[in-house]
Design a protein around this motif. Structure first.
Motif, mmCIF file in Angstrom:
data_model
loop_
_atom_site.group_PDB
_atom_site.id
_atom_site.type_symbol
_atom_site.label_atom_id
_atom_site.label_comp_id
_atom_site.label_asym_id
_atom_site.label_seq_id
_atom_site.Cartn_x
_atom_site.Cartn_y
_atom_site.Cartn_z
ATOM 1 N N LEU A 58 0.846 -1.192 0.000
ATOM 2 C CA LEU A 58 0.000 0.000 0.000
ATOM 3 C C LEU A 58 0.883 1.244 0.000
ATOM 4 N N ARG A 59 0.350 2.316 -0.598
ATOM 5 C CA ARG A 59 1.002 3.618 -0.457
ATOM 6 C C ARG A 59 0.982 3.975 1.023
ATOM 7 N N ALA A 64 -1.764 5.004 6.146
ATOM 8 C CA ALA A 64 -2.042 5.925 7.258
ATOM 9 C C ALA A 64 -3.544 6.129 7.419
ATOM 10 N N ASP A 65 -4.239 6.322 6.309
ATOM 11 C CA ASP A 65 -5.694 6.503 6.366
ATOM 12 C C ASP A 65 -6.389 5.260 6.913
ATOM 13 N N ARG A 97 7.714 11.281 -4.835
ATOM 14 C CA ARG A 97 7.536 11.635 -3.426
ATOM 15 C C ARG A 97 6.837 10.534 -2.650
ATOM 16 N N GLY A 98 6.082 9.690 -3.346
ATOM 17 C CA GLY A 98 5.308 8.654 -2.668
ATOM 18 C C GLY A 98 6.145 7.440 -2.318
ATOM 19 N N GLN A 99 5.749 6.764 -1.251
ATOM 20 C CA GLN A 99 6.413 5.534 -0.848
ATOM 21 C C GLN A 99 5.386 4.419 -0.745
ATOM 22 N N ILE A 100 5.864 3.209 -0.999
ATOM 23 C CA ILE A 100 5.037 2.013 -0.904
ATOM 24 C C ILE A 100 5.576 1.167 0.236
#
Length: 163
Positions: A58-59, A64-65, A97-100
């Motif tokens: 998941l991202r 977090a959500d 910028r995103g992490q998985i």
């Protein structure tokens, strides 16, 4: 200015019972997981969410959500899980910028090992102590609360005392 609608004695009893029950239940779940799996409930929840995701990934923002965690709190938890070899983080393929976050095979094995004790604890303190009717009521109550919170305080139904 609106007049405060104070809780009746019965409403206060229900509210306090709900609050206390959630506190003692999550404390019991946390103690059981610490004792049997050497992890807090929050880490267990991260592992569960990743195990249920496609390709166990998941991202970080989505994770977090799903875990109702702040981005910084989740980042700290995932860093601890990485140290244990249970999760790896990689850069998002198209969003630099995103992490998985991805659950490793070792992390999945830890989750499989921890799950039976967790389920036993949930059964002991919640499921087995309630009738089928009470379980249905508990589910309906939880779903109602979740829906109202997700709609937010400005929703007309949340403002209507009769709703």
């Amino acid at each position: 200015m609106a007049t405060t609608r104070w809780l009746t004695a019965e409403q206060q009893r229900a509210w306090r019972a709900y609050l206390e029950s959630t506190k003692v239940l999550f404390d019991a779940l946390d103690r059981q997981l610490q004792r049997e799996a050497d992890m807090p409930h929050a880490y267990f929840e991260v592992l569960v969410r990743l195990s249920e995701a496609e390709q166990r990934s998941l991202r970080m923002s989505e994770l977090a959500d799903l875990t109702l965690s702040s981005r910084s709190r989740l980042s700290h938890a995932v860093a601890r899980l990485e140290e244990r070899g249970w999760v790896v983080r990689t850069k998002h393929e198209t969003d630099g910028r995103g992490q998985i976050a991805t659950l490793t095979d070792a992390g999945f094995a830890v989750l499989e090992s921890a799950a039976p004790g967790h389920v036993d604890t949930v059964r002991r303190y919640v499921i087995d102590g309630l009738s089928d009717e009470q379980l249905e009521q508990l589910a309906a109550i939880g779903e109602t609360i979740i829906a109202r919170v997700e709609r937010g305080p400005a929703d007309p139904e949340c403002l209507d005392p009769g709703a």
